[in-house]
Design a protein around this motif. Structure first.
Motif, PDB file in Angstrom:
ATOM      1  N   VAL A 316       0.777  -1.247   0.000  1.00 17.92           N
ATOM      2  CA  VAL A 316       0.000   0.000   0.000  1.00 17.92           C
ATOM      3  C   VAL A 316       0.809   1.298   0.000  1.00 17.92           C
ATOM      4  O   VAL A 316       0.247   2.366  -0.219  1.00 17.92           O
ATOM      5  N   ALA A 317       2.113   1.223   0.246  1.00 16.04           N
ATOM      6  CA  ALA A 317       2.891   2.470   0.402  1.00 16.04           C
ATOM      7  C   ALA A 317       2.743   3.380  -0.819  1.00 16.04           C
ATOM      8  O   ALA A 317       2.709   4.609  -0.685  1.00 16.04           O
ATOM      9  N   SER A 318       2.620   2.791  -2.001  1.00 18.21           N
ATOM     10  CA  SER A 318       2.559   3.611  -3.224  1.00 18.21           C
ATOM     11  C   SER A 318       1.303   4.482  -3.272  1.00 18.21           C
ATOM     12  O   SER A 318       1.258   5.472  -4.005  1.00 18.21           O
ATOM     13  N   LEU A 319       0.298   4.149  -2.478  1.00 18.91           N
ATOM     14  CA  LEU A 319      -0.909   4.994  -2.433  1.00 18.91           C
ATOM     15  C   LEU A 319      -0.595   6.363  -1.836  1.00 18.91           C
ATOM     16  O   LEU A 319      -1.361   7.315  -2.030  1.00 18.91           O
ATOM     17  N   TYR A 320       0.493   6.447  -1.067  1.00 19.89           N
ATOM     18  CA  TYR A 320       0.753   7.661  -0.287  1.00 19.89           C
ATOM     19  C   TYR A 320       2.056   8.363  -0.671  1.00 19.89           C
ATOM     20  O   TYR A 320       2.553   9.183   0.100  1.00 19.89           O
ATOM     21  N   THR A 321       2.566   8.048  -1.849  1.00 23.58           N
ATOM     22  CA  THR A 321       3.797   8.685  -2.303  1.00 23.58           C
ATOM     23  C   THR A 321       3.640  10.211  -2.271  1.00 23.58           C
ATOM     24  O   THR A 321       2.653  10.738  -2.784  1.00 23.58           O
ATOM     25  N   GLY A 322       4.575  10.875  -1.636  1.00 19.00           N
ATOM     26  CA  GLY A 322       4.556  12.339  -1.631  1.00 19.00           C
ATOM     27  C   GLY A 322       3.659  12.950  -0.563  1.00 19.00           C
ATOM     28  O   GLY A 322       3.634  14.165  -0.401  1.00 19.00           O
ATOM     29  N   LEU A 323       2.939  12.126   0.166  1.00 18.87           N
ATOM     30  CA  LEU A 323       2.038  12.661   1.201  1.00 18.87           C
ATOM     31  C   LEU A 323       2.811  12.807   2.514  1.00 18.87           C
ATOM     32  O   LEU A 323       3.536  11.890   2.911  1.00 18.87           O
ATOM     33  N   ASP A 324       2.667  13.944   3.193  1.00 14.78           N
ATOM     34  CA  ASP A 324       3.320  14.140   4.484  1.00 14.78           C
ATOM     35  C   ASP A 324       2.503  13.362   5.536  1.00 14.78           C
ATOM     36  O   ASP A 324       1.395  13.761   5.912  1.00 14.78           O
ATOM     37  N   LEU A 325       3.072  12.238   5.981  1.00 17.55           N
ATOM     38  CA  LEU A 325       2.292  11.342   6.846  1.00 17.55           C
ATOM     39  C   LEU A 325       2.137  11.887   8.270  1.00 17.55           C
ATOM     40  O   LEU A 325       1.230  11.448   8.994  1.00 17.55           O
ATOM     41  N   ALA A 326       2.987  12.830   8.652  1.00 14.58           N
ATOM     42  CA  ALA A 326       2.816  13.434   9.976  1.00 14.58           C
ATOM     43  C   ALA A 326       1.642  14.399   9.968  1.00 14.58           C
ATOM     44  O   ALA A 326       0.916  14.515  10.960  1.00 14.58           O
ATOM     45  N   LYS A 327       1.435  15.074   8.833  1.00 15.90           N
ATOM     46  CA  LYS A 327       0.288  15.985   8.729  1.00 15.90           C
ATOM     47  C   LYS A 327      -0.981  15.218   8.395  1.00 15.90           C
ATOM     48  O   LYS A 327      -2.055  15.515   8.895  1.00 15.90           O
ATOM     49  N   ASN A 328      -0.850  14.262   7.488  1.00 17.31           N
ATOM     50  CA  ASN A 328      -2.013  13.478   7.059  1.00 17.31           C
ATOM     51  C   ASN A 328      -2.059  12.174   7.847  1.00 17.31           C
ATOM     52  O   ASN A 328      -1.924  11.096   7.285  1.00 17.31           O
TER      53      ASN A 328
END
Ligand code: MTE
Length: 329
Positions: A316-328
């Motif tokens: 699933v990691a590719s679903l979140y490429t470029g997303l700031d996971l601390a904010k989102n």
């Protein structure tokens, strides 16, 4: 949500899982399920290899889905069924872990309909029996990590949510999917409480909903879902905190805007829309670096490390490429 307590847990010794001798075929299982005739002990699960092979063979009509699902099948030992069905979060029936098993007998799971509406070309109201027949049932053993810091390993029975989504043909405006669960004050004693803004609503981005691991579950441990686990149909999102896995679904709505989910409405600073399992982003009130596996070591459970995306990072990691996971979060 509260921090975990050990109330209701009484397992000093890890229980052994005895593979059940008789394994009813998937078609047979589905027929029994559809007929409401599946009793306890009828269907078990085969050896893991056979399960993996079967999931591979029957697993998915979608391109790429087979390898994603096969790669995600966990070899962790399933949590004893008695724990998974007696230590629950289902706030409509009370906030204590033992409340759902005690109170959810009032839930009436037939007749039951699931309404599909919003940005779809083919809106539809499915009777539960039609929904059951929509795609072949698969058994999938997934880890479940609750945001409170505990986890289980559960053999679910169901099919990919994508199977339903492709039937209803989302339009180009369907950016998100909203899940509504039953809120019936007559049968759910805590729906009147102010703990959440009912009904319990959850949401996913459409690509998350279409991911082959996203499961629409009708059963667990080879049997129909017990009421306390979200009968007759629930969502199971293995790489997200457990509260995304909404129970007792009555409506699935395709929308353009990010849904306002029940937990975000209740405490946005604590529970985010994504809620992907992430050991590096703590809950404001506790660490998410480790977890306690229910049924493993009783009250003296040693904590085990929590895995990125609950161990489903490769899928699933590719679903979140470029997303700031601390904010989102
Ligand atoms: N769905 C509804 N409708 N109501 C709830 O309170 N609790 C969530 C989720 N789905 C909840 C729900 C939470 S916090 C968790 S951890 C999981 O269900 C627990 O699922 P289980 O009891 O089957 O383990």
């Amino acid at each position: 949500m509260q921090q975990p307590t050990d109330r209701g847990m009484n397992h000093a010794i890890p229980s052994e899982i005895t593979p059940r001798a008789v394994y009813a075929g998937r078609r047979d299982w589905m027929k029994r399920l559809a007929a409401g005739a599946l009793g306890s002990g009828l269907a078990g699960w085969a050896a893991r290899d056979a399960l993996a092979a079967e999931s591979l063979a029957k697993g998915a009509a979608l391109a790429g889905a087979k390898s994603a699902v096969a790669g995600a099948l966990t070899l962790d030992k399933p949590t004893p069924r008695t724990d998974a069905t007696s230590y629950n979060n289902f706030y409509e029936f009370g906030t204590d872990k033992a409340d759902p098993a005690r109170n959810a007998h009032t839930l009436k799971t037939r007749p039951w309909t699931v309404t599909i509406e919003g940005e779809v070309r083919k809106p539809r109201v499915y009777g539960i029996d039609d929904l059951l027949k929509l795609a072949p049932m698969e058994e999938r053993i997934y880890r479940l990590r609750c945001v409170e810091g505990w986890s289980m390993v559960i053999p679910w029975v169901g099919f990919s949510l994508a199977e339903l989504i492709k039937q209803v043909e989302p339009t180009g405006n369907a950016k998100y999917v909203e899940f509504h669960t039953l809120a019936d004050p007559k049968t759910m004693p805590f729906v009147g409480s102010r703990v959440l803004d009912w009904p319990y609503v959850e949401g996913l981005r459409i690509d998350e909903a279409m991911h082959p691991l996203s499961l629409l579950a009708f059963g667990m441990y080879g049997e129909v879902l017990p009421n306390q686990n979200g009968a007759p149909v629930r969502l199971v999102m293995p790489w997200k905190y457990g509260f995304k896995s909404a129970k007792s679904l009555v409506k699935i709505r395709f929308v353009e805007q990010q849904p306002k989910t029940a937990w975000v409405k209740a405490a946005a600073q604590e529970y985010g829309f994504y809620s992907n399992v992430n050991p590096r982003v703590d809950h404001p009130r506790w660490s998410q670096a480790t977890e306690r596996r229910i049924g493993e070591d009783g009250v003296f459970a040693k904590k085990r490390p929590t895995l990125m995306y609950n161990g489903y990072e490769a899928q699933v990691a590719s679903l979140y490429t470029g997303l700031d996971l601390a904010k989102n979060f």
